[in-house]
Design an enzyme around this catalytic site. Sequence first.
Site, PDB file in Angstrom:
ATOM      1  CG  ASN A 126      29.705  35.933  37.076  1.00 21.87           C
ATOM      2  OD1 ASN A 126      29.697  35.363  38.045  1.00 21.87           O
ATOM      3  ND2 ASN A 126      30.402  35.088  36.081  1.00 21.87           N
ATOM      4  CB  CYS A 129      32.075  38.559  36.945  1.00 24.63           C
ATOM      5  SG  CYS A 129      33.376  38.486  35.720  1.00 24.63           S
ATOM      6  CE  LYS A 163      32.349  31.077  39.781  1.00 26.12           C
ATOM      7  NZ  LYS A 163      32.803  30.527  38.815  1.00 26.12           N
ATOM      8  CG  ASN A 190      34.462  34.366  40.199  1.00 31.91           C
ATOM      9  OD1 ASN A 190      35.059  34.621  39.449  1.00 31.91           O
ATOM     10  ND2 ASN A 190      32.604  34.830  39.708  1.00 31.91           N
TER      11      ASN A 190
END
Lengths: 304, 261
Positions: A126, A129, A163, A190
């Site tokens: 990730n 975020c 991501k 995202n």
Amino acid sequence: MNLSVKIANVTFKNPVTVASGTFGHAEKFYNQEEVKKLGAIVPKTVTYFSQQGNSPPRIIETPAGMLNAIGIENPGIDGFIEKKLPLFQKIGVPLIISILGHTDEQFIKITEKLNSAGGISALELNLSCPNLKHKILVAQDPMATYRVVDKVKKNSRFPVIAKLAPNVTDITEIALAAQDAGADAVSLINTFAAMVIDVRTRKSVLGNFTGGLSGPAIRPAALYFVHQVARKIKVPIIAMGGIMNADDALQFLIAGASMVAVGTANFVNPRASLEVLEGIRVYMKEHKLDDIREVIGSVREARH
Amino acid sequence: MDKIQYTSKVVSNEKLCPRFYRLCIDAKPIVKRIQPGQFIHIRVAEGLEPFFRRPFSVYRAQNYIEILYEPIGLGTKILATKKKGDDIDILGPLGNKFSMPPAGTKQVVMIAGGIGVAPFLILSDILKKRKQYELVLLYGGRTGGHVCDMREFKKNGCKVFVATDDGSVGVKGRVPKLFSKINSDPRTTFIYTCGPNPMTAAVQEFVKTHKLRGEAACEEVMACGLGACLGCSIRTRSGYKTVCYDGPVFDLHEVIFEHSG
């Protein structure tokens, strides 16, 4: 009918998965036989230390979607491996574990712990975020993306997926950086950084002030990103962004994604991912297609 | 998902008092499983507006599931248009439940503000069967239009006391004006509360002062209802807890009532 897709050396029996942070307590609410049909499951992002998450309110409904600023509330990697991983493993579906390090060192340490734990199919980094008060996301900088993917890749015994964030000038640059660093796939996108103001109080409605926009409101933009990236990179794409039904999912597959993740739709219709899978089958049957590879990247480039 | 998701039929949808409606749903597979304090999560429209489901405390679960609502927002206004025979997509029952009063309890006081009265009818349906408590309902509403016919509560043996902001029904003022009805004995009094945060915060203050025990049914903007998104978290003394999965019922001493603007 062959629905299976591959990321690195891992085969998934079909291209449908769930987006990180949108799926939980399967054992309590879901018919286990049904959940087993999914191609993969992606649990909520895990960090090195436990995180309590952001102050409420954490979500708000928006036109055809929602904002969230959960703040990656999670038990930390040790708690995850001890308590949550066994429950997910019991389902019997390949697991893609979403991880987030606040430093490169943390990314490596989490990777090492998952190397030892085993029983998973891939790591999703990730890098994107929007709710953690970092000045810049890893996925907003090609050099940082390269660096983190490279370090995790050198330490991971599992395929690595990067991501990506939509809040960038040119997402293909970032996707190429991830691929150059050895990423086995990229997932996009995202949530979009976003906010809502209460005009009576003139305050942001979210405790975190800003949040991430998801849901069908972002779907056409997400599709555009996937299409752009698919034309530039060789590794597979896992696509997400407002997929509510099979038609939505098929658009992403046709644009070039190898897998599709159902996210926000799970909050409205807990059967959404299974309905997407079933709908893809029906579409292939109707169009006399035997292999999902005939769908993936089949977009016709001519305008009419 | 087929454990909890049902397309059910609307049995009736009627005005109970000038501000509140009661929706009655035929949901045979789950009606007998519902416990006081639990909720159902309704998709009020098939399209994208409104996007989220809407959570409603169960008001009664006998032959049908009954919920109580006030048509003030997009979701509840659509709900008010539902007619007998319409399909309705519900998830449930969700959330935990009220615990039964501890041994030694003589007086059970339910303290409700506005639509927060909903979970207390089903609770009194259960408690009256035990035939060992003095049941008291303290109810606060903004106006007389927010005060339902309390006959069902009275039939369950509840002593009902009402306060309204405008004084049109009962005592003029807020619910704390009714606190004198509580026997403040920590060994024999048990409190349940549900309502807007400023009210439940006042109940918490009273309960702390008199060292009483109790539970609060809480509310927060909710998306999934299944403990997956962690969107409906509230602050408690043991960290953030989800209203949908860890709650909606919490120990009254545990909850930290916030953003009560």
